[in-house]
Design an enzyme around this catalytic site. Structure first.
Site, PDB file in Angstrom:
ATOM      1  NE  ARG A  99      -0.599   0.748   4.965  1.00 13.90           N
ATOM      2  CZ  ARG A  99      -0.009   1.848   5.416  1.00 13.90           C
ATOM      3  NH1 ARG A  99       0.087   2.915   4.637  1.00 13.90           N
ATOM      4  NH2 ARG A  99       0.496   1.892   6.634  1.00 13.90           N
ATOM      5  CG  ASN A 109       7.133   6.787   7.327  1.00 14.05           C
ATOM      6  OD1 ASN A 109       6.145   7.494   7.186  1.00 14.05           O
ATOM      7  ND2 ASN A 109       7.152   5.732   8.115  1.00 14.05           N
ATOM      8  CG  ASP A 160       6.126   7.790  11.154  1.00 12.31           C
ATOM      9  OD1 ASP A 160       5.899   7.900   9.933  1.00 12.31           O
ATOM     10  OD2 ASP A 160       5.354   7.190  11.922  1.00 12.31           O
TER      11      ASP A 160
END
Length: 299
Positions: free
Chosen positions: A101, A154, A204
């Protein structure tokens, strides 16, 4: 730093709040709930949240020059018409990896979209390794794979002179940089500018300030760290009352507010009791730095 303040501004708990983008034209904050399969838009003026369901996991949503948004839904990059709540597919990625995804995405200084993929999580941050890639998409829908064998694609951003592209593959526990040819969209000379220290968590989402310093949200670290990519030194730390900090962006009328998203998915019941604001979106003020407007997708 004595005047720094952290306030929850969207207290509704997201499963995986992510991808905050300040939408200048609407003076509002756009962000997604990946596992909640929703795009959210929060207005500081009204303190209201508008939401749109995406049907599949949504990794990012960013504004388009022509109006509306472009989002990563499942393995498709789609256009979003907010007024009709309709989505239209532009392109599909990773056709040979149906369990992948799209995750984070951001627009470069001339309007290209860069977006990355990852394998399907077995549990939060546990994925099959090296299944993801980083792609670029131009206004004429030309899709180019820039990086392959990525674990969790990310955070990303560009230096003020547009000559460096900063990138995070979370499980590598580093913040990397590439030389960036903004005209051609080519990247080269990958190198590490920061290695995460013990206890900092997973790198992240991230953003850059006008001084060229990076602000990196630390998943499972409960903080956003400010690093100087020139020296590899951590300059300051913003602690938050939640452990799963996911991403950040600057916003507000003069871009001096830092907005930080967080997740609640993966926390135990006792952890949720200890972190009642898990999944909230926060505003950090008093940092003494500013960000810059986000770029709009040209397609």
């Amino acid at each position: 730093m004595s005047s720094m303040k952290v306030d929850p501004v969207v207290k509704e708990s997201a499963l995986i709040g992510e991808g905050p983008v300040w939408e200048e034209s609407k003076q509002s904050l756009l962000f997604v709930d990946i596992a909640g399969k929703k795009i959210h838009r929060w207005s500081p003026m009204t303190n209201q949240v508008q939401s749109m369901e995406t049907g599949q996991m949504v990794g990012f949503a960013v504004p388009r020059q022509s109006g509306g948004y472009v989002a990563g839904v499942g393995r498709k990059i789609v256009t979003v018409d907010w007024s009709t709540q309709m989505m239209r597919s532009l392109v599909e990625v990773d056709g040979d990896k149906p369990n992948n995804r799209l995750n984070d995405g951001k627009v470069d200084p001339i309007g290209r979209l860069l977006a990355g993929t990852m394998g399907m999580e077995e549990s939060p941050a546990v994925v099959p390794r090296q299944q993801g890639s980083l792609f670029s998409l131009t206004s004429d829908r030309t899709l180019t794979k820039l990086v392959h064998k990525v674990d969790i694609s990310n955070g990303m951003d560009w230096s003020m002179d547009q000559r460096t592209f900063f990138y995070i593959d979370s499980l590598s526990l580093t913040v990397d940089a590439f030389d960036y040819d903004v005209n051609m969209g080519h990247i080269s000379n990958r190198h590490v500018v920061y290695r995460m220290q013990d206890g900092e968590g997973l790198p992240d989402g991230m953003t850059i300030d006008t001084n060229g310093r990076l602000w990196v949200a630390c998943y499972n670290g409960g903080q956003v760290i400010n690093i100087d990519p020139e020296t590899g030194v951590r300059l300051q730390t913003v602690s938050l009352p939640v452990t799963k900090t996911t991403s950040c962006c600057f916003g507000g009328p003069d871009y001096s507010d830092l907005y930080v998203t967080s997740a609640s998915l993966g926390l135990s019941q006792s952890e949720l009791r200890q972190q009642p604001l898990a999944g909230a979106t926060f505003k950090v003020t008093g940092l003494g730095v500013k960000g810059r407007p986000s770029d709009l997708f040209s397609g």
